[in-house]
Design a protein around this motif. Structure first.
Motif, PDB file in Angstrom:
ATOM      1  N   ARG A  97       0.800  -1.361   0.413  1.00 29.78           N
ATOM      2  CA  ARG A  97       0.601  -0.032   0.118  1.00 29.78           C
ATOM      3  C   ARG A  97       0.598   1.074   0.412  1.00 29.78           C
ATOM      4  N   ARG A  98       0.037   1.870  -1.167  1.00 30.56           N
ATOM      5  CA  ARG A  98       1.926   4.053  -1.222  1.00 30.56           C
ATOM      6  C   ARG A  98       0.695   4.312  -1.187  1.00 30.56           C
ATOM      7  N   LEU A  99       0.115   5.681  -0.342  1.00 28.68           N
ATOM      8  CA  LEU A  99      -0.498   6.726  -0.460  1.00 28.68           C
ATOM      9  C   LEU A  99       0.622   8.381  -0.819  1.00 28.68           C
ATOM     10  N   ARG A 100       0.247   9.280  -1.017  1.00 31.13           N
ATOM     11  CA  ARG A 100       0.599  10.032  -1.461  1.00 31.13           C
ATOM     12  C   ARG A 100      -0.370  11.608  -1.803  1.00 31.13           C
ATOM     13  N   ILE A 101       0.193  12.621  -0.392  1.00 32.37           N
ATOM     14  CA  ILE A 101      -0.835  13.536  -0.172  1.00 32.37           C
ATOM     15  C   ILE A 101       0.081  15.157  -1.558  1.00 32.37           C
ATOM     16  N   SER A 102      -0.255  15.167  -1.747  1.00 38.96           N
ATOM     17  CA  SER A 102       0.576  16.310  -2.454  1.00 38.96           C
ATOM     18  C   SER A 102      -0.122  17.565  -2.927  1.00 38.96           C
ATOM     19  N   ASN A 103      -0.220  18.485  -2.492  1.00 40.68           N
ATOM     20  CA  ASN A 103      -0.211  20.410  -2.985  1.00 40.68           C
ATOM     21  C   ASN A 103       0.217  20.412  -4.048  1.00 40.68           C
ATOM     22  N   ILE A 104      -0.698  21.067  -5.467  1.00 43.42           N
ATOM     23  CA  ILE A 104      -0.074  21.491  -6.343  1.00 43.42           C
ATOM     24  C   ILE A 104      -0.641  22.862  -6.671  1.00 43.42           C
ATOM     25  N   CYS A 105       0.377  24.021  -6.901  1.00 39.97           N
ATOM     26  CA  CYS A 105      -0.470  25.293  -7.884  1.00 39.97           C
ATOM     27  C   CYS A 105       0.168  25.536  -8.976  1.00 39.97           C
ATOM     28  N   PHE A 106      -0.806  26.086  -9.478  1.00 42.02           N
ATOM     29  CA  PHE A 106      -0.288  25.950 -11.262  1.00 42.02           C
ATOM     30  C   PHE A 106       0.255  28.029 -11.468  1.00 42.02           C
ATOM     31  N   GLU A 107       1.186  28.450 -11.802  1.00 48.16           N
ATOM     32  CA  GLU A 107       1.600  29.523 -11.954  1.00 48.16           C
ATOM     33  C   GLU A 107       2.633  29.854 -12.755  1.00 48.16           C
ATOM     34  N   ASP A 108       2.369  30.859 -13.638  1.00 42.41           N
ATOM     35  CA  ASP A 108       3.437  31.017 -14.611  1.00 42.41           C
ATOM     36  C   ASP A 108       3.594  29.631 -15.587  1.00 42.41           C
ATOM     37  N   ARG A 110       2.949  27.456 -15.267  1.00 49.15           N
ATOM     38  CA  ARG A 110       3.271  25.676 -15.232  1.00 49.15           C
ATOM     39  C   ARG A 110       2.600  25.492 -13.812  1.00 49.15           C
ATOM     40  N   TYR A 111       2.678  23.455 -13.742  1.00 47.60           N
ATOM     41  CA  TYR A 111       2.576  23.524 -12.223  1.00 47.60           C
ATOM     42  C   TYR A 111       3.636  23.001 -11.473  1.00 47.60           C
ATOM     43  N   ALA A 112       3.080  23.294  -9.719  1.00 43.96           N
ATOM     44  CA  ALA A 112       4.570  23.500  -9.272  1.00 43.96           C
ATOM     45  C   ALA A 112       3.854  23.047  -8.045  1.00 43.96           C
ATOM     46  N   VAL A 113       4.789  21.355  -7.303  1.00 46.37           N
ATOM     47  CA  VAL A 113       4.718  21.157  -5.744  1.00 46.37           C
ATOM     48  C   VAL A 113       4.530  22.104  -4.818  1.00 46.37           C
ATOM     49  N   GLN A 114       4.812  22.178  -4.055  1.00 44.98           N
ATOM     50  CA  GLN A 114       3.942  23.280  -3.034  1.00 44.98           C
ATOM     51  C   GLN A 114       4.769  22.177  -1.721  1.00 44.98           C
ATOM     52  N   TRP A 115       3.741  20.864  -1.248  1.00 49.68           N
ATOM     53  CA  TRP A 115       4.247  20.337  -0.697  1.00 49.68           C
ATOM     54  C   TRP A 115       3.560  18.543  -0.973  1.00 49.68           C
ATOM     55  N   SER A 116       4.208  17.598  -0.896  1.00 49.45           N
ATOM     56  CA  SER A 116       3.923  16.707  -0.760  1.00 49.45           C
ATOM     57  C   SER A 116       4.399  15.392   0.529  1.00 49.45           C
ATOM     58  N   ALA A 117       3.527  14.047   0.828  1.00 52.91           N
ATOM     59  CA  ALA A 117       3.566  13.876   1.782  1.00 52.91           C
ATOM     60  C   ALA A 117       2.928  12.553   2.136  1.00 52.91           C
ATOM     61  N   PHE A 128       7.361   5.396  -2.581  1.00 52.87           N
ATOM     62  CA  PHE A 128       6.642   6.381  -2.312  1.00 52.87           C
ATOM     63  C   PHE A 128       7.201   7.121  -1.869  1.00 52.87           C
ATOM     64  N   GLU A 129       7.985   8.320  -2.958  1.00 52.55           N
ATOM     65  CA  GLU A 129       9.152   9.757  -2.666  1.00 52.55           C
ATOM     66  C   GLU A 129       8.037  10.599  -2.650  1.00 52.55           C
ATOM     67  N   PRO A 130       8.178  11.763  -2.483  1.00 56.45           N
ATOM     68  CA  PRO A 130       8.122  13.024  -2.071  1.00 56.45           C
ATOM     69  C   PRO A 130       7.663  13.194  -3.853  1.00 56.45           C
ATOM     70  N   ILE A 131       6.219  13.951  -4.723  1.00 57.09           N
ATOM     71  CA  ILE A 131       6.834  14.141  -6.148  1.00 57.09           C
ATOM     72  C   ILE A 131       7.290  15.563  -5.955  1.00 57.09           C
ATOM     73  N   THR A 132       7.552  15.394  -6.872  1.00 59.96           N
ATOM     74  CA  THR A 132       8.676  17.136  -7.699  1.00 59.96           C
ATOM     75  C   THR A 132       8.092  17.693  -8.781  1.00 59.96           C
ATOM     76  N   ASP A 133       8.739  18.331  -9.267  1.00 56.36           N
ATOM     77  CA  ASP A 133       7.354  19.593 -10.655  1.00 56.36           C
ATOM     78  C   ASP A 133       7.840  18.439 -11.530  1.00 56.36           C
TER      79      ASP A 133
END
Length: 208
Positions: A97-108, A110-117, A128-133
């Protein structure tokens, strides 16, 4: 000679009677077809169980996504509570089992990851590793298909859930991995959901 012919004639009659005899026919047919019936029965059960497991995992993913979208401020305890809920709701026949919760913004544009758990169970071979841009882009540099069209300064919560289902009998279908990526917009914050100690701002970059 006559005795021999009589014996041959008698044997032919007995053989003909044997061929015409229907005694034990049901038992023989049952012995021949029973393995096929058993295979079809067990295979049907496994296909149904796989469908049930996939549907259950999808419902758990939607539940986690809905809970995450209602959080005003994330922290390690809040994220762990969601992971615990997911763990309890998933069936005992699911592992890896793998779960990942991430917050993604849209600016300029492009999609940008604010945080990833990311959260995993102890037996996961590829955690899972924290997601990146860069993880939000395909090999061609396009956004991943499940990312929605967003306005500048807008954010989303991305919930990813992966679980592996293993059949009980290995008849007709092998182990399957269910993967769901769900996107929701935060319900109770203006822009971005902050994460204590990681990204404390509730605005997307350059939104202030």
């Amino acid at each position: 000679m006559r005795g021999t012919r009589s014996r041959i004639s008698q044997l032919k009659g007995q053989f003909g009677s044997f061929l015409r005899c229907e005694g034990g026919q049901i038992s023989i047919e049952f012995a021949i077809l029973m393995p096929l019936y058993a295979f079809v029965l067990v295979g049907s059960f496994e296909f149904w169980d796989a469908f049930r497991s996939s549907s259950q995992t999808a419902k758990v993913a939607y539940a986690a996504s809905d809970i995450a979208s209602r959080v005003n401020t994330f922290n390690d305890d809040e994220a762990q509570r969601i992971a615990d809920v997911v763990d309890k709701m998933l069936g005992v026949d699911l592992d890896q089992r793998r779960l990942r919760i991430s917050n993604i913004c849209f600016e300029d544009n492009r999609y940008a990851v604010q945080w990833s758990a990311p959260y995993t169970t102890v037996d996961v071979t590829e955690p899972f590793e924290p997601i990146t841009d860069d993880d939000l882009l395909t090999a061609d540099g396009d956004p991943l298909p499940f990312l929605p069209t967003m306005a500048p300064q807008e954010s989303i919560i991305l919930v990813e859930l992966i679980a592996r289902w293993r059949p009980a009998f290995n008849v007709g279908i092998g182990a399957q991995t269910w993967r769901f990526e769900l996107v929701t917009r935060p319900r109770f914050v203006e822009n971005s959901v902050p994460y204590e100690g990681v990204n404390d701002t509730d605005f997307c970059p350059n939104a202030v």
